[in-house]
Design a protein around this motif. Structure first.
Motif, short mmCIF file in Angstrom:
data_model
loop_
_atom_site.label_atom_id
_atom_site.label_comp_id
_atom_site.label_asym_id
_atom_site.label_seq_id
_atom_site.Cartn_x
_atom_site.Cartn_y
_atom_site.Cartn_z
N MET A 1 -26.88 -10.34 31.87
CA MET A 1 -26.12 -9.26 31.25
C MET A 1 -26.67 -8.96 29.84
SD MET A 1 -24.04 -7.96 33.34
CE MET A 1 -23.05 -6.95 32.24
N ASN A 2 -27.76 -9.62 29.48
CA ASN A 2 -28.39 -9.37 28.19
C ASN A 2 -29.16 -8.05 28.22
OD1 ASN A 2 -27.52 -11.74 26.92
ND2 ASN A 2 -29.21 -12.91 27.78
N HIS A 3 -29.26 -7.43 27.06
CA HIS A 3 -30.05 -6.20 26.95
C HIS A 3 -31.51 -6.52 27.22
CE1 HIS A 3 -26.39 -4.70 25.42
NE2 HIS A 3 -26.69 -4.58 24.14
N LEU A 4 -32.15 -5.70 28.03
CA LEU A 4 -33.57 -5.86 28.34
C LEU A 4 -34.36 -4.80 27.58
CD1 LEU A 4 -33.24 -6.52 32.17
CD2 LEU A 4 -33.55 -8.19 30.32
N TRP A 5 -35.20 -5.25 26.65
CA TRP A 5 -35.92 -4.36 25.74
C TRP A 5 -37.30 -3.97 26.25
CZ3 TRP A 5 -33.89 -2.15 21.44
CH2 TRP A 5 -32.64 -2.64 21.02
N THR A 6 -37.84 -4.74 27.17
CA THR A 6 -39.20 -4.45 27.63
C THR A 6 -39.35 -4.89 29.08
OG1 THR A 6 -41.55 -4.71 27.11
CG2 THR A 6 -40.16 -6.64 26.78
N VAL A 7 -40.25 -4.26 29.78
CA VAL A 7 -40.54 -4.62 31.17
C VAL A 7 -42.02 -4.35 31.41
CG1 VAL A 7 -39.88 -2.35 32.10
CG2 VAL A 7 -39.81 -4.35 33.57
N SER A 8 -42.64 -5.24 32.18
CA SER A 8 -44.05 -5.08 32.51
C SER A 8 -44.31 -5.75 33.85
CB SER A 8 -44.92 -5.72 31.42
OG SER A 8 -46.27 -5.41 31.65
N PHE A 9 -45.22 -5.20 34.61
CA PHE A 9 -45.50 -5.73 35.94
C PHE A 9 -46.98 -5.97 36.15
CE2 PHE A 9 -41.22 -4.94 36.77
CZ PHE A 9 -40.89 -5.57 37.94
N ALA A 10 -47.28 -7.08 36.84
CA ALA A 10 -48.66 -7.40 37.22
C ALA A 10 -49.03 -6.68 38.51
CB ALA A 10 -48.82 -8.91 37.39
N ASN A 11 -48.06 -6.55 39.40
CA ASN A 11 -48.23 -5.83 40.67
C ASN A 11 -46.85 -5.36 41.11
OD1 ASN A 11 -46.95 -7.99 42.22
ND2 ASN A 11 -48.84 -9.13 41.90
N ALA A 12 -46.75 -4.79 42.28
CA ALA A 12 -45.49 -4.18 42.72
C ALA A 12 -44.36 -5.17 42.95
CB ALA A 12 -45.73 -3.36 43.99
N THR A 13 -44.64 -6.46 42.99
CA THR A 13 -43.57 -7.44 43.25
C THR A 13 -43.43 -8.51 42.18
OG1 THR A 13 -45.04 -8.81 44.59
CG2 THR A 13 -43.74 -7.15 45.76
N THR A 14 -44.30 -8.56 41.20
CA THR A 14 -44.22 -9.59 40.17
C THR A 14 -44.19 -8.95 38.79
OG1 THR A 14 -45.49 -11.08 41.57
CG2 THR A 14 -45.28 -11.69 39.26
N GLY A 15 -43.06 -9.19 38.09
CA GLY A 15 -42.92 -8.58 36.78
C GLY A 15 -42.10 -9.43 35.83
N TRP A 16 -42.08 -9.02 34.59
CA TRP A 16 -41.34 -9.71 33.55
C TRP A 16 -40.53 -8.71 32.76
CZ3 TRP A 16 -46.15 -10.70 35.14
CH2 TRP A 16 -46.45 -12.02 35.54
N ALA A 17 -39.35 -9.14 32.36
CA ALA A 17 -38.50 -8.36 31.46
C ALA A 17 -38.12 -9.28 30.32
CB ALA A 17 -37.27 -7.86 32.19
N GLY A 18 -38.04 -8.72 29.14
CA GLY A 18 -37.66 -9.52 27.97
C GLY A 18 -36.59 -8.81 27.17
N GLY A 19 -35.74 -9.62 26.54
CA GLY A 19 -34.69 -8.99 25.78
C GLY A 19 -33.91 -9.92 24.89
N LYS A 20 -32.67 -9.57 24.73
CA LYS A 20 -31.76 -10.23 23.80
C LYS A 20 -31.56 -11.69 24.14
CE LYS A 20 -27.29 -9.47 21.67
NZ LYS A 20 -26.12 -8.61 21.64
N ASN A 21 -31.39 -12.51 23.10
CA ASN A 21 -31.09 -13.94 23.23
C ASN A 21 -32.13 -14.68 24.06
OD1 ASN A 21 -28.73 -13.62 21.70
ND2 ASN A 21 -27.55 -13.06 23.51
N GLY A 22 -33.38 -14.32 23.90
CA GLY A 22 -34.44 -15.04 24.57
C GLY A 22 -34.60 -14.75 26.04
N THR A 23 -33.94 -13.71 26.52
CA THR A 23 -34.06 -13.35 27.94
C THR A 23 -35.47 -12.93 28.25
OG1 THR A 23 -31.78 -12.59 27.97
CG2 THR A 23 -33.18 -11.82 29.74
#
Length: 191
Positions: free
Chosen positions: A169-191
């Motif tokens: 439920m943390n805010h997600l400030w960024t998202v990036s993907f290596a391919n169509a099924t593997t990705g990362w999201a980063g955000g508030k409180n170390g998410t």
């Protein structure tokens, strides 16, 4: 197809933020030194996001629905305040190809262009939550992230967007993907 998510330590995103400062500062400097010594109205607005299509075409988004673009590597900028009729702050912009792009922002604001940023139209909101990031991996696969763990995905170039479960439920400030099924999201409180 659901994507797999990695909740990564916040230091990774601190490194990314420092990298962006190093990368974006020269862009600002280039724009200011490219025969542009007077204050440029582009920089009178707070800018929150930038995308570079190639060495000449760059877009930036910011407060009050501002979308700025250059097609000559920053020598001249066209500024569209309240793009698509939106007064909302815009936080991120991404293109699936040189013609089709999306910008996202406050209160679920989502804008689309089909002509390389010539005109923008406001799309029907999918949420009232603020959207902080939009990224396209290719012409078909794209993601939007935002407040309260909000995530949407398209696999048809933005024609339709489907909600994704992120497990936070943390805010997600960024998202990036290596391919169509593997990705990362980063955000508030170390998410």
């Amino acid at each position: 197809m659901n994507a797999s998510w990695c909740l990564c330590p916040s230091f990774i995103f601190d490194l990314m933020k420092n990298f962006l400062l190093v990368v974006l500062f020269p862009i600002y400097s280039i724009a200011q030194t490219a025969g542009n010594d007077q204050q440029n109205p582009l920089f009178s607005k707070t800018l929150y996001g930038i995308t570079i299509l190639d060495g000449q075409n760059v877009f930036a988004v910011g407060e009050n629905g501002t979308i700025a673009r250059t097609d000559d590597g920053g020598k001249h900028w066209l500024i569209d305040e309240h793009a698509g009729g939106s007064p909302s702050d815009l936080y991120s912009i991404s293109f699936s190809d040189h013609l089709k792009g999306f910008a996202v922002g406050a209160n679920g604001t989502m804008l689309k262009t089909s002509n390389g940023g010539g005109t923008w139209s406001q799309l029907k909101p999918m949420t009232i939550k603020t959207l902080l990031a939009v990224r396209f991996l290719n012409h078909a696969d794209g993601w939007i992230a935002g407040y309260d763990g909000t995530m949407f995905r398209t696999n048809n170039g933005g024609t339709t967007w489907l909600p994704e479960s992120t497990g936070t439920m943390n805010h997600l400030w960024t998202v990036s993907f290596a391919n169509a099924t593997t990705g990362w999201a980063g955000g508030k409180n170390g998410t």
